[in-house]
Structure formats: C-alpha cells, structure tokens
Enzyme design. Structure first.
Site, PDB file in Angstrom:
ATOM      1  N   ASP A  45       0.824  -1.198   0.000  1.00 13.21           N
ATOM      2  CA  ASP A  45       0.000   0.000   0.000  1.00 13.21           C
ATOM      3  C   ASP A  45       0.868   1.261   0.000  1.00 13.21           C
ATOM      4  OD1 ASP A  45      -2.897   0.857   0.346  1.00 13.21           O
ATOM      5  OD2 ASP A  45      -1.958   1.951   1.996  1.00 13.21           O
TER       6      ASP A  45
ATOM      7  N   GLU B  68       1.129  -0.062  -4.714  1.00 13.47           N
ATOM      8  CA  GLU B  68       0.130   0.991  -4.938  1.00 13.47           C
ATOM      9  C   GLU B  68       0.869   2.320  -5.018  1.00 13.47           C
ATOM     10  OE1 GLU B  68      -3.965   2.770  -2.960  1.00 13.47           O
ATOM     11  OE2 GLU B  68      -2.195   2.410  -1.722  1.00 13.47           O
TER      12      GLU B  68
END
Length: 588
Positions: free
Chosen positions: A206, A264
């Site tokens: 993330d 990400e």
C-alpha cells in the site's frame, strides 16, 4: 493456452494469473459477529476456484484499532482477533494451496500504529517516526508545515510530552515510518520474511511510493485558498530515496523467492515515474497500480466528487498504458474496481435494471482483453452496484467520507453564516464516488443480510441482495458470474489477450471502443459499445472479420449484421480471433 513466440516481456506465472481481491471485513462472516473473517474466506475457496481465480489477495488482516479499516496496523506479525488467529491463517493458506491457488497479503509499510506510545524522548524507537518542532506565526503555534492529511486536516499531530509534532499522512493513529532509519527498513524486511516463511506467496504494498519525503519537508504550494492545509504529494510521493529503498527490499528479500509483488502508487500519473518501479532492469517490483483511469471521473481536489468523463479520455488512458514501454518489459495491472473506489458498473457502465448485467459483462470483456495481470474485486464478478441515493450519511462508514463531509459542511456554514446548510449535492456525489460502495457486505444469497452473516452486519447490505446474489447467479447460465467464468477461460486459452500488442481502432468514435491485439500469428479484434443506443460501424476498419471467429460476446443471440456494416446493440461487446494458419470462420 495456445503457444506463440515469446512477447518482448517474457512470460511469468504472475502475468497470466487471475487475482481476486478480498476485503475481509465484508466478505463472509463465519461466526455471526457481523464481521467477515478468515474462516469465512476458507468457506468460499471453492467458489473462488470455480470462478477461475489463481491468487487470492487479502486486504490487511493484522492487529489494528481500525481507525482506517485495518490499514492502521499495530502488529505486523499477528492476526486481528476480529478476523481469527494465525492458525486460521495457516488453515486458509493450506486450503488455497490444496486447490492450486496462491495467497498474497496487503501491507502498508509507510506507517505503523504503535501499541505503546513512542513519544518519550528516551524511547529507542522514537526515531522510527518523523518528528519536527512546530513554528510560531503571529504568536500562534502551528505544525511544522502546511501539509494536509489525505483524510483532511493537518498531517501533523502535537505531542504535549515532548512539545513536537509527528507526521501522519493518513489518520493520526498511523504515524509515518521514518524509512531513512536503517532499523526501520530492517524491521520491514523481517516482517516480510516472517510471512514468506509462513507460506505467503506475495505482497500488495500500500502507498509504497510515499516512503521517502523531500529533504526539509517544505511547505506545499497554496492552491486552495479556502483552507490553510494544502495537498503536498509533490513533497512526499516518489521521493528522493524511494527507489534506493525498494531496490534494497528486492535485494534483501524479494529476489530470493518466487513471489508476486505489486505496489500501490497514488498521486502519480507520470509514466516515467511509474516505469522506474516496474522495468525489470531496475529490480524493484513486478508491477504497480496506476490510477490514471480510476481518477478519470474525479476533479483534482477530491476523489469523492464526480466529474464528467468522455470515452475519448477513457480510450486514451488505456491506449497509452497498453503501449507503454512494452519492448522494455513494463508490465501493467488490469483493474477497474478495488476497495478504494465505487463499483465499476455504476461508474463506467450503466447500473439501471435494464442495462446492469449487459454493461457489467461488457466491462468484463474490456478487462479480460487487456495486457497486464488481471485483478477482480470481490463482487465485481456479480456486477454489484453502488447502494442507492436514499441511504443517509449515517450509512457512510469510511473515514474519508465522514471527514470530507464535515470539512465541506464547516466551509459552507462559515460562508453562509448559518448552521443549517444544504449538503444534498455532496451526498449526490457520494452516491456515485464514495469508497463505501465497494465495502458493503458480499451478497451471497437471498437470506437476511444477503447470507453474509447470521448476526448484525458491521455495514448495511445493499438493498437488492434478495434478487442479486451469488447463489442466484450460480444457477443462471446467463448471469454476470457465468460470463466472468467463461471470459476468464477464454483469456487462459489465448496468449494474445495476455501478451499481445495493442492498436487502437476508431479513435474518433464517441461511443465505440475498439482495438486489436497481435501476438505471433494470432490477432484478436475487440469492439465494445459504451452506450445504450445502437452503434453502426464499418467492419473493414477493424480488420478482416470474415477470416475470424467469435470467441466472446455478451449478447447470447447471434444476428446477421451484413457484410458492409457492424451494428452493436446497447453495451454490446465482441471479441474475434484470427489465426493465419487456422481455418477462418465468418462472424456470428
């Protein structure tokens, strides 16, 4: 899968894999407490295997105070009791592997929620975080800079004990880790090894592009004069040492195992910046999530507000990324839904009762015919849609929705000089764009709460679950689920859909999206109508359809278009295949 000469980017198992993302809180509750859990996921492994899934990706399941739905992690080596235990994880992993599937984990390595407070100046882990003294302006104490948190307000919180501020780009319970500290990096490598040794097959990282900040942490440029705190991604995304750190991650951990890795990378549309994370010679990650397509219907100031988009823009984004550095080995992620975005059939299709299923199938055709690793988000295979406008603010559980609503309300109250201000327009936008729509519980059957739980669900189930659910679709050969299952198999059978080159056709057409894919002696022709009205096109502009056979279409009944025209019905999609050394078949 039919064999062809190798594409410029060599084949790999993770390139042709079908990835299914699970948001554990909302997937399936096995114990009746209203929250999805690991045993619930285990109970649905056969459902995933039958769909055609190769890799199950779990959003964070670690111990967390849930200030940001599990992305505020307090213990990277343990399972949050809401979801189960480490033994439940082991059981889930074994079940996935027994069915020939892999399991990957979502991590946020940019921040960490400490169980014990680390603000004491003598705490040995204080410098695991980013601390700075505040500043005085006109006798008022202010944070070190004007950076705005992604979830509104200052990105800094003040600590009374040490009289300094700590940085948190997300919620205050997620202090950013100081990756410049080698001890932090070593701790991250150890966490990765812990899960790899436990059987994990890969990682989704993330916001991995925010682990390095610009030297000096300068103020952000003031572009929104309505508030003091400003968006500052130019100072914390893709920072000066980010590639140094990811290369070290690769050398220390990733290179030693056969893993799937995806990063990400928000706040970033620049192709050259994203390429640096992915190009094989850089030895960093397999791929990254590029959000240019997902940001298409958002203005710069908020992802929760809807902006009109055109098919021309949509086609241009896909064309550029499908063709981007293909010869150098850049590899795409193919996705149109995830836990941070509203449902694709509501955004890019048509979620009315008349067009919902057919447009969801058309979007499936788009997904399975693009180069890149294919990601499906839970419920996408059913054509789940946004919940209705009639739901009130209390149904929006996401901190991003709540904080943005409060920010706009206060701004309007000040501007209008009264408490009672009209917020209906913002709720109109939320109904189309809020992350909450992706987080409603899965609709498994027509029983109460869609079969998600026998208890009280943590979030309301969408109102249409009685008629639109997995059990019903599993029995319907014309369902969205059945179409996805078939489309995945078509993709598996044809290398050209995974690895072929991409050429846009009919670029000027305002309603039709068409392209060709070529690999060796195979050519695929894809054509889709992004509208309710019929579209007529000249088939000669697509290629030699008379030498092709139809391999995928979302309307069951064939019809004769005539040799000089191709009529596409509302949201119709077709895929044709031409093979030079195979007998040609007329279109049908």
């Amino acid at each position: 899968m039919l064999a062809h000469p190798d594409p410029p980017s060599p084949r790999a198992w993770w390139k042709s894999a079908i990835i299914y993302q699970i948001y554990p809180t909302s997937f399936f509750d096995s114990n009746g407490d209203g929250i999805g859990d690991l045993n619930g996921i285990h109970a649905k492994l056969d459902y995933l295997k039958d769909l055609g899934v190769d890799v199950v990706w779990l959003s964070p399941i670690y111990c967390s105070p849930l200030a940001d739905m599990g992305y505020d992690i307090s213990d990277y080596r343990n399972i949050d009791p809401r979801y189960g235990t480490l033994e439940d994880w082991d059981n889930l992993l074994q079940g996935a592997h027994q069915r020939g599937m892999k399991l990957m984990l979502g991590h946020r390595f940019s921040s960490f929620t400490p169980v014990n407070h680390t603000s004491d100046e003598d705490n040995p882990k204080r410098d695991w975080y980013i601390w700075r003294p505040g500043k005085q302006v006109d006798g008022k104490r202010l944070p070190p800079n004007n950076w705005k948190s992604v979830f509104q307000g200052s990105a800094w919180d003040y600590d009374e004990n040490t009289k300094e501020y700590y940085l948190h780009l997300y919620v205050s319970k997620q202090p950013d880790l100081n990756w410049d500290n080698p001890d932090v990096r070593d701790a991250v490598w150890d966490v990765m090894r812990f899960w790899i040794n436990r059987g994990c097959d890969g990682f989704r990282m993330d916001v991995i592009n925010i682990i390095s900040k610009v030297e000096g942490l300068p103020d952000a440029l003031v572009v929104d004069t309505s508030q003091y705190y400003q968006s500052a991604s130019m100072h914390f995304a893709n920072g000066p040492r980010v590639h140094e750190y990811i290369k070290q991650m690769h050398a220390e951990v990733l290179s030693k195992y056969d893993l799937i890795t995806v990063g990400e990378t928000p706040f970033t549309h620049d192709a050259s910046q994203l390429a640096a994370y992915v190009l094989p010679q850089n030895k960093e990650l397999n791929m990254v999530f590029n959000f240019e397509l997902m940001d298409l219907d958002s203005p710069d100031y908020s992802p929760l507000v809807r902006k009109a988009w055109t098919l021309a823009e949509f086609k241009d984004v896909i064309r550029r990324w499908q063709q981007f550095k293909r010869d150098e080995g850049y590899w795409n992620t193919v996705f149109i839904e995830n836990h941070d975005h509203a449902r694709s059939v509501s955004r890019f299709g048509n979620d009315s009762n008349e067009w919902r299923a057919i447009s969801a199938k058309m979007l499936c055709i788009l997904e399975v015919t693009l180069t890149g690793t294919l990601y499906i988000y839970q419920g996408q295979e059913l054509g789940l849609r946004n919940f209705p406008r009639s739901w009130g603010l209390e149904e929006y559980k996401d901190v991003a929705s709540q904080n943005y609503y409060n920010l706009v309300r206060v701004q309007r109250q000040k501007a209008e000089g009264r408490e009672d201000v009209d917020m209906s327009d913002l709720l109109d936008h939320f109904q189309q764009k809020a992350r909450d729509h992706a987080r409603t519980p899965m609709q498994w059957d027509s029983s109460p709460n869609g079969g998600f739980t026998t208890g009280e669900p943590w979030m309301r189930v969408n109102d249409d679950y009685a008629n639109w659910n997995a059990a019903a679709q599993l029995q319907d050969p014309d369902s969205v689920y059945a179409f996805w299952k078939h489309a995945i198999e078509v993709r598996r059978q044809h290398d050209v859909l995974v690895y072929g080159s991409f050429e846009l056709k009919l670029p000027e057409h305002q309603q039709v999206f068409a392209y060709t894919r070529v690999l060796g002696d195979s050519e695929a022709i894809v054509v889709m109508n992004f509208g309710v009205n019929e579209a007529e096109i000249d088939p000669a502009r697509l290629g030699d359809l008379d030498a092709c056979r139809s391999i995928l279409r979302n309307y069951g009944a064939s019809r004769d278009d005539g040799g000089r025209r191709l009529n596409l019905r509302g949201y119709e999609g077709r895929v044709y295949l031409k093979q030079v050394f195979s007998p040609g078949c007329a279109q049908n």
